[in-house]
Motif scaffolding. Structure first.
Motif, PDB file in Angstrom:
ATOM      1  N   GLY A 130      49.962 -32.738 -58.816  1.00 14.81           N
ATOM      2  CA  GLY A 130      50.407 -33.968 -59.441  1.00 14.81           C
ATOM      3  C   GLY A 130      51.842 -34.267 -59.054  1.00 14.81           C
ATOM      4  N   PRO A 131      52.259 -35.546 -59.191  1.00 12.27           N
ATOM      5  CA  PRO A 131      53.647 -35.888 -58.849  1.00 12.27           C
ATOM      6  C   PRO A 131      54.643 -35.055 -59.650  1.00 12.27           C
ATOM      7  CG  PRO A 131      52.316 -37.866 -59.168  1.00 12.27           C
ATOM      8  CD  PRO A 131      51.481 -36.715 -59.618  1.00 12.27           C
ATOM      9  N   SER A 132      55.547 -34.392 -58.952  1.00 10.13           N
ATOM     10  CA  SER A 132      56.579 -33.600 -59.605  1.00 10.13           C
ATOM     11  C   SER A 132      57.898 -34.350 -59.650  1.00 10.13           C
ATOM     12  CB  SER A 132      56.776 -32.275 -58.850  1.00 10.13           C
ATOM     13  OG  SER A 132      55.579 -31.542 -58.812  1.00 10.13           O
ATOM     14  N   LEU A 133      57.998 -35.403 -58.857  1.00 10.70           N
ATOM     15  CA  LEU A 133      59.234 -36.172 -58.780  1.00 10.70           C
ATOM     16  C   LEU A 133      58.867 -37.594 -58.397  1.00 10.70           C
ATOM     17  CD1 LEU A 133      62.381 -36.173 -58.702  1.00 10.70           C
ATOM     18  CD2 LEU A 133      62.198 -35.597 -56.287  1.00 10.70           C
ATOM     19  N   ALA A 134      59.410 -38.561 -59.128  1.00  8.56           N
ATOM     20  CA  ALA A 134      59.099 -39.961 -58.827  1.00  8.56           C
ATOM     21  C   ALA A 134      60.260 -40.843 -59.259  1.00  8.56           C
ATOM     22  CB  ALA A 134      57.811 -40.383 -59.533  1.00  8.56           C
ATOM     23  N   PHE A 135      60.658 -41.765 -58.374  1.00  9.91           N
ATOM     24  CA  PHE A 135      61.714 -42.721 -58.690  1.00  9.91           C
ATOM     25  C   PHE A 135      61.656 -43.863 -57.677  1.00  9.91           C
ATOM     26  CE2 PHE A 135      63.530 -39.366 -56.043  1.00  9.91           C
ATOM     27  CZ  PHE A 135      64.104 -40.071 -54.997  1.00  9.91           C
ATOM     28  N   ASP A 136      62.369 -44.957 -57.997  1.00  6.19           N
ATOM     29  CA  ASP A 136      62.465 -46.091 -57.085  1.00  6.19           C
ATOM     30  C   ASP A 136      63.611 -45.848 -56.108  1.00  6.19           C
ATOM     31  OD1 ASP A 136      60.391 -47.338 -58.415  1.00  6.19           O
ATOM     32  OD2 ASP A 136      61.730 -48.429 -59.774  1.00  6.19           O
ATOM     33  N   ARG A 145      58.591 -47.138 -54.362  1.00  2.00           N
ATOM     34  CA  ARG A 145      58.375 -45.960 -55.196  1.00  2.00           C
ATOM     35  C   ARG A 145      58.292 -44.725 -54.317  1.00  2.00           C
ATOM     36  NH1 ARG A 145      59.737 -44.942 -60.295  1.00  2.00           N
ATOM     37  NH2 ARG A 145      58.305 -43.502 -61.364  1.00  2.00           N
ATOM     38  N   PHE A 146      59.046 -43.692 -54.681  1.00  2.00           N
ATOM     39  CA  PHE A 146      59.032 -42.432 -53.938  1.00  2.00           C
ATOM     40  C   PHE A 146      58.485 -41.342 -54.849  1.00  2.00           C
ATOM     41  CE2 PHE A 146      61.023 -38.354 -52.850  1.00  2.00           C
ATOM     42  CZ  PHE A 146      60.647 -38.236 -51.523  1.00  2.00           C
ATOM     43  N   GLU A 147      57.492 -40.611 -54.369  1.00  2.00           N
ATOM     44  CA  GLU A 147      56.902 -39.516 -55.143  1.00  2.00           C
ATOM     45  C   GLU A 147      56.830 -38.273 -54.276  1.00  2.00           C
ATOM     46  OE1 GLU A 147      53.128 -40.670 -56.708  1.00  2.00           O
ATOM     47  OE2 GLU A 147      53.990 -42.070 -58.171  1.00  2.00           O
ATOM     48  N   LEU A 148      57.141 -37.144 -54.888  1.00  6.29           N
ATOM     49  CA  LEU A 148      57.069 -35.862 -54.187  1.00  6.29           C
ATOM     50  C   LEU A 148      56.194 -34.930 -55.005  1.00  6.29           C
ATOM     51  CD1 LEU A 148      58.071 -34.117 -51.825  1.00  6.29           C
ATOM     52  CD2 LEU A 148      59.987 -33.418 -53.275  1.00  6.29           C
ATOM     53  N   ASN A 149      55.114 -34.482 -54.403  1.00  6.30           N
ATOM     54  CA  ASN A 149      54.169 -33.619 -55.094  1.00  6.30           C
ATOM     55  C   ASN A 149      54.524 -32.152 -54.909  1.00  6.30           C
ATOM     56  OD1 ASN A 149      52.761 -35.935 -55.754  1.00  6.30           O
ATOM     57  ND2 ASN A 149      51.385 -35.770 -53.999  1.00  6.30           N
TER      58      ASN A 149
END
Length: 342
Positions: A130-136, A145-149
């Protein structure tokens, strides 16, 4: 050379051993393994050399410095106790993680038996996907949107000059609860303060001295820049660290020793995000399963995670922006500028 015995060139030997060709050269430079030479003068590895190199790689995987590897191969047990203790601690951490996952699986199975269907988020959590990090994303991007799993213990942030990687690193430090950002001041005005802080905190000093001893044995040069970096890396408190240009002020041997030291921390270590453009820090041939690479394209497309394999999306662009410490030293201090609008 015996024609009936199979000999491998350095690239083939490194691939069989699961190490980089650079690691094999380092073993040879330290006198730990001596490849044979073909009639044309090329290095070659036969069964004896492969067995020796395999022992070295295994000892390195246990966390031994190259000096400790040399002593272990000579029959001297010095250094084995702390290395085995660290390896045991890493294994125990993995066992705890597996136990926690098993408990989650048991809970989901119990819920399922009661007719309660697990959510997709709960199922994804079993694999840490699941996404562990998310921000614009900030400027120079357009708010995508940037997401790092599944954040890894080591994540490299890189890209060409002016690509926005520093802004990405700062955004990651702000988005991660409890994270800290180590800026470039650590290697300049912060060096004296770092040494004073080290001297005033006995626990921190012990950790730094131990790390420094291992690094020096691996060929690192004791310096203000290295001490300042270690103070940041060894200070407890932050849940994650984002380091601006980790190679700043460090020569090639020190960079190689530093990244080898950071890899020894194991899968349970707190996450590190390392900004770099040095191929001594980010050796694409040596990346392991606990490492990831974030690449910021020159055209300000959103950052992407790049797999360390030729042919993977973004690999060629990523490889082209990494340089040797010698080249990095020549371009130190250079900054890309944005011309004023007409």
């Amino acid at each position: 050379m015996n024609a009936s015995i199979q000999y491998l060139n350095p690239a083939e030997a490194a691939r069989r051993l699961g190490v980089s060709a650079k690691a094999l050269r380092l073993y040879e430079q330290r006198g730990l393994v001596v490849p044979v030479r073909t009639s044309a003068g090329w290095r070659a590895y036969g069964p004896d050399e492969m067995a020796r190199a395999g022992e070295i790689a295994a000892l390195r995987a246990l966390g031994l410095s190259l000096a400790q590897v040399a002593r272990a191969l000579a029959g001297d047990p010095q250094g084995l106790a702390p290395a085995l203790a660290a390896h045991q601690s890493s294994l125990e951490g993995q066992v705890r993680q597996l136990a926690a996952t098993l408990e989650k699986v048991g809970g989901l199975r119990a819920d399922l038996a009661k007719g309660q269907v697990p959510t997709s988020a709960a199922l994804a959590d079993l694999l840490g996907s699941g996404p562990s990090l998310a921000f614009d994303l900030p400027w120079p991007w357009g708010g995508e949107r940037f997401e790092l799993n599944a954040i890894r213990p080591l994540t490299y942030i890189t890209g060409p000059l002016g690509c926005g990687k520093t802004r990405l690193a700062l955004a990651i430090a702000e988005a991660l609860p409890g994270a800290a950002f180590l800026d470039l001041e650590r290697a300049a005005d912060g060096a004296a303060a770092a040494r004073a802080r080290r001297a005033g905190d006995p626990v921190l000093k012990a950790r730094i001295d131990q790390a420094l001893a291992w690094l020096v044995e691996d060929g690192a040069q004791d310096s203000d820049a290295l001490i300042a970096l270690l103070v940041g890396l060894e200070t407890e408190g932050p849940t994650a660290l984002v380091v601006d240009m980790v190679e700043q002020g460090l020569d090639e041997a020190t960079q190689e020793a530093v990244i080898a030291h950071l890899r020894r921390r194991g899968p349970g270590a707190r996450p590190l995000f390392l900004m770099t453009r040095s191929c001594a820090i980010l050796d694409l041939a040596a990346l392991g399963p606990d490492e990831a690479v974030l690449f910021c394209p020159a055209n300000h497309s959103p950052p992407i995670q790049v797999a360390p394999y030729p042919g993977a999306p973004g690999y060629e662009a990523l490889a082209s922006c990494l340089a040797s410490p010698e080249v990095r030293a020549r371009t130190e201090g250079m900054r890309a500028t944005r011309p004023d609008a007409a």
